[in-house]
Write a protein that holds these residues in place. Structure first.
Motif, PDB file in Angstrom:
ATOM      1  N   GLN A  83       0.854  -1.184   0.000  1.00  0.00           N
ATOM      2  CA  GLN A  83       0.000   0.000   0.000  1.00  0.00           C
ATOM      3  C   GLN A  83       0.891   1.236   0.000  1.00  0.00           C
ATOM      4  N   PHE A  84       0.917   1.950  -1.101  1.00  0.00           N
ATOM      5  CA  PHE A  84       1.784   3.117  -1.217  1.00  0.00           C
ATOM      6  C   PHE A  84       1.170   4.300  -0.463  1.00  0.00           C
ATOM      7  N   THR A  85       1.987   4.941   0.362  1.00  0.00           N
ATOM      8  CA  THR A  85       1.581   6.094   1.163  1.00  0.00           C
ATOM      9  C   THR A  85       2.690   7.140   1.121  1.00  0.00           C
ATOM     10  N   PRO A  86       2.398   8.391   1.463  1.00  0.00           N
ATOM     11  CA  PRO A  86       3.430   9.436   1.397  1.00  0.00           C
ATOM     12  C   PRO A  86       4.622   9.208   2.309  1.00  0.00           C
ATOM     13  N   ASP A  87       4.461   8.422   3.396  1.00  0.00           N
ATOM     14  CA  ASP A  87       5.578   8.207   4.318  1.00  0.00           C
ATOM     15  C   ASP A  87       6.340   6.913   4.037  1.00  0.00           C
ATOM     16  N   LEU A  88       6.057   6.248   2.938  1.00  0.00           N
ATOM     17  CA  LEU A  88       6.749   5.010   2.593  1.00  0.00           C
ATOM     18  C   LEU A  88       8.199   5.307   2.214  1.00  0.00           C
ATOM     19  N   LEU A  89       9.098   4.401   2.589  1.00  0.00           N
ATOM     20  CA  LEU A  89      10.515   4.533   2.250  1.00  0.00           C
ATOM     21  C   LEU A  89      10.902   3.492   1.203  1.00  0.00           C
ATOM     22  N   PRO A  90      11.956   3.755   0.399  1.00  0.00           N
ATOM     23  CA  PRO A  90      12.383   2.755  -0.581  1.00  0.00           C
ATOM     24  C   PRO A  90      12.680   1.396   0.043  1.00  0.00           C
ATOM     25  N   SER A  91      13.285   1.387   1.255  1.00  0.00           N
ATOM     26  CA  SER A  91      13.603   0.112   1.909  1.00  0.00           C
ATOM     27  C   SER A  91      12.347  -0.653   2.321  1.00  0.00           C
ATOM     28  N   ASP A  92      11.220   0.046   2.479  1.00  0.00           N
ATOM     29  CA  ASP A  92       9.967  -0.644   2.777  1.00  0.00           C
ATOM     30  C   ASP A  92       9.506  -1.493   1.605  1.00  0.00           C
ATOM     31  N   VAL A  93      10.001  -1.177   0.412  1.00  0.00           N
ATOM     32  CA  VAL A  93       9.640  -1.916  -0.799  1.00  0.00           C
ATOM     33  C   VAL A  93      10.695  -2.973  -1.117  1.00  0.00           C
ATOM     34  N   THR A  94      11.964  -2.565  -1.112  1.00  0.00           N
ATOM     35  CA  THR A  94      13.026  -3.460  -1.573  1.00  0.00           C
ATOM     36  C   THR A  94      13.599  -4.345  -0.479  1.00  0.00           C
ATOM     37  N   GLY A  95      13.519  -3.905   0.785  1.00  0.00           N
ATOM     38  CA  GLY A  95      14.180  -4.612   1.874  1.00  0.00           C
ATOM     39  C   GLY A  95      15.444  -3.873   2.284  1.00  0.00           C
ATOM     40  N   THR A  96      16.081  -4.344   3.346  1.00  0.00           N
ATOM     41  CA  THR A  96      17.250  -3.640   3.865  1.00  0.00           C
ATOM     42  C   THR A  96      18.156  -4.592   4.632  1.00  0.00           C
ATOM     43  N   ASP A 123      -0.353  -0.888  -4.767  1.00  0.00           N
ATOM     44  CA  ASP A 123      -1.638  -0.201  -4.692  1.00  0.00           C
ATOM     45  C   ASP A 123      -1.451   1.306  -4.546  1.00  0.00           C
ATOM     46  N   GLU A 124      -2.082   2.053  -5.450  1.00  0.00           N
ATOM     47  CA  GLU A 124      -2.018   3.523  -5.449  1.00  0.00           C
ATOM     48  C   GLU A 124      -0.570   4.006  -5.492  1.00  0.00           C
ATOM     49  N   ILE A 125       0.111   3.626  -6.547  1.00  0.00           N
ATOM     50  CA  ILE A 125       1.535   3.936  -6.689  1.00  0.00           C
ATOM     51  C   ILE A 125       1.789   5.442  -6.702  1.00  0.00           C
ATOM     52  N   ALA A 162       0.610  -2.232 -10.843  1.00  0.00           N
ATOM     53  CA  ALA A 162       0.478  -0.992 -10.084  1.00  0.00           C
ATOM     54  C   ALA A 162      -0.871  -0.360 -10.394  1.00  0.00           C
ATOM     55  N   THR A 163      -1.517   0.189  -9.383  1.00  0.00           N
ATOM     56  CA  THR A 163      -2.808   0.835  -9.590  1.00  0.00           C
ATOM     57  C   THR A 163      -2.706   2.320  -9.231  1.00  0.00           C
ATOM     58  N   GLN A 164      -3.570   3.095  -9.841  1.00  0.00           N
ATOM     59  CA  GLN A 164      -3.688   4.489  -9.436  1.00  0.00           C
ATOM     60  C   GLN A 164      -5.122   4.955  -9.678  1.00  0.00           C
ATOM     61  N   ASN A 165      -5.529   5.910  -8.841  1.00  0.00           N
ATOM     62  CA  ASN A 165      -6.877   6.463  -8.890  1.00  0.00           C
ATOM     63  C   ASN A 165      -6.858   7.720  -9.750  1.00  0.00           C
ATOM     64  N   PRO A 166      -7.663   7.790 -10.814  1.00  0.00           N
ATOM     65  CA  PRO A 166      -7.569   8.928 -11.736  1.00  0.00           C
ATOM     66  C   PRO A 166      -8.239  10.198 -11.249  1.00  0.00           C
ATOM     67  N   ILE A 167      -9.038  10.144 -10.175  1.00  0.00           N
ATOM     68  CA  ILE A 167      -9.823  11.321  -9.805  1.00  0.00           C
ATOM     69  C   ILE A 167      -9.247  12.078  -8.613  1.00  0.00           C
ATOM     70  N   GLU A 168      -8.395  11.435  -7.810  1.00  0.00           N
ATOM     71  CA  GLU A 168      -7.842  12.101  -6.634  1.00  0.00           C
ATOM     72  C   GLU A 168      -6.423  12.588  -6.939  1.00  0.00           C
TER      73      GLU A 168
END
Length: 344
Positions: A83-96, A123-125, A162-168
């Motif tokens: 779930q993509f959010t503004p506070d996500l870090l690259p390591s949250d996706v790839t690992g560390t 989700d919501e990239i 990857a998904t994205q919402n076109p209206i927001e």
């Protein structure tokens, strides 16, 4: 791609070497779980078999998440959702790298992130900042992640939806055009017909009843998942599909028309600012061959190319301010290109 499919019972017991039978079986199972979004199922299968990644755009509630979950549930694979959010870090996706202290001393070990799965739902990239988007797209393109100087390869079967919402638009970070180009297809999802929506209501109600009944009685064992070997076998058959020189030239002509729009009428000249890259030609070739294979043909014809052209081209076109001001959509531009470029 047409909506007609073979009866699911025909492939209830496909032979081990029957790649087409197993993929048709997978298609039918997904169709049982998703009503009214046949195009999404077909595009997911094309992306899987063409070894590409998909960007899916649509309003909430149109079965984007359900579609890839249905694919993962019926396949022999690992699935992860980010779930993509503004506070996500690259390591949250790839690992560390994580430090572990043992009896004989400490060491750093790589803890893989959720990107290390066979099927990944991003989700919501467009809700994550550029660094996180870049980390995901690098893994998609290179099929590997480098952390602390060590390269970690992805699994042979790997696909990102990857998904994205076109209206927001508030709190979002739109993907740059150069990063959009990394996706094999950009799939638009629209509302289903009213008749299909009635079937959706009935399907969800039946699932709720089945879930309640399962609490009182043991649930029947699910059917055996489709093995990954079937996907690799299908890819080998698709790679061997015949593509005539005329079809190759037609695909190249379609992409070239986006670069020299002035040669194809005043409208295209006013609408297109930046044309498609060579990735568009490669994408048309991969998707057209896969479309033909799913239609049980061993050759590509113009209709295969025209069927996948909107999904392959819509996110690779840079429209002018004039086109945007007139409300011209990428789909309208692709439709005009298909009308203007001569068939072979």
């Amino acid at each position: 791609m047409g909506d007609a499919t073979m009866d699911s019972t025909e492939f209830s017991q496909p032979a081990d070497g029957d790649a087409r039978g197993r993929i048709e079986q997978l298609r039918d199972r997904m169709g049982d779980a998703i009503i009214g979004q046949r195009a999404v199922i077909d595009r997911l299968l094309i992306g899987l078999l063409a070894n590409g990644n998909l960007l899916v755009e649509g309003l909430p509630g149109l079965a984007k998440t359900r579609a890839i979950k249905a694919l993962a549930r019926n396949m022999e694979c690992d699935f992860s959702r980010i779930q993509f959010t503004p506070d996500l870090l690259p390591s949250d996706v790839t690992g560390t790298e994580v430090y572990f202290q043992g009896d004989t001393g400490g060491e750093f070990r790589f803890e893989a992130g959720p990107i290390f799965a066979n099927l990944v739902l991003a989700d919501e990239i467009n809700r994550a900042p550029a660094k996180v988007q870049a980390a995901l797209l690098e893994a998609m393109e290179e099929r590997q992640v480098t952390v602390a100087g060590t390269t970690h390869k992805m699994e042979p079967l790997f696909m990102v939806m990857a998904t994205q919402n076109p209206i927001e638009q508030e709190g979002t970070y739109p993907l740059p055009e150069a990063q959009m180009d990394r996706f094999l297809m950009h799939v638009n999802i629209t509302y289903p017909p009213v008749e299909d929506e009635v079937e959706v209501i009935r399907l969800v109600r039946a699932e709720e009843i089945a879930a309640q009944a399962a609490a009182d009685a043991p649930r029947a064992a699910p059917p055996a998942p489709i093995p990954q070997a079937a996907v690799f076998a299908a890819r080998r058959e698709i790679a061997a599909l015949h593509v005539s020189p005329e079809m190759e030239r037609y695909m190249a002509d379609l992409v070239n028309a986006t670069r020299v729009p002035e040669q194809f009428g005043d409208d295209l000249k006013r609408w297109i600012e930046v044309g498609a890259s060579p990735r568009a030609s490669l994408g048309l070739d991969k998707c057209a061959r896969t479309h033909a294979w799913l239609a049980a043909r061993d050759y590509v014809d113009p209709e295969d190319i025209r069927a996948v052209a909107p999904d392959v081209l819509r996110h690779r076109l840079g429209l002018t301010y004039e086109a945007q001001g007139e409300g011209v959509t990428p789909d309208a531009v692709v439709a005009e290109i298909l009308r203007q470029v001569a068939l072979p």
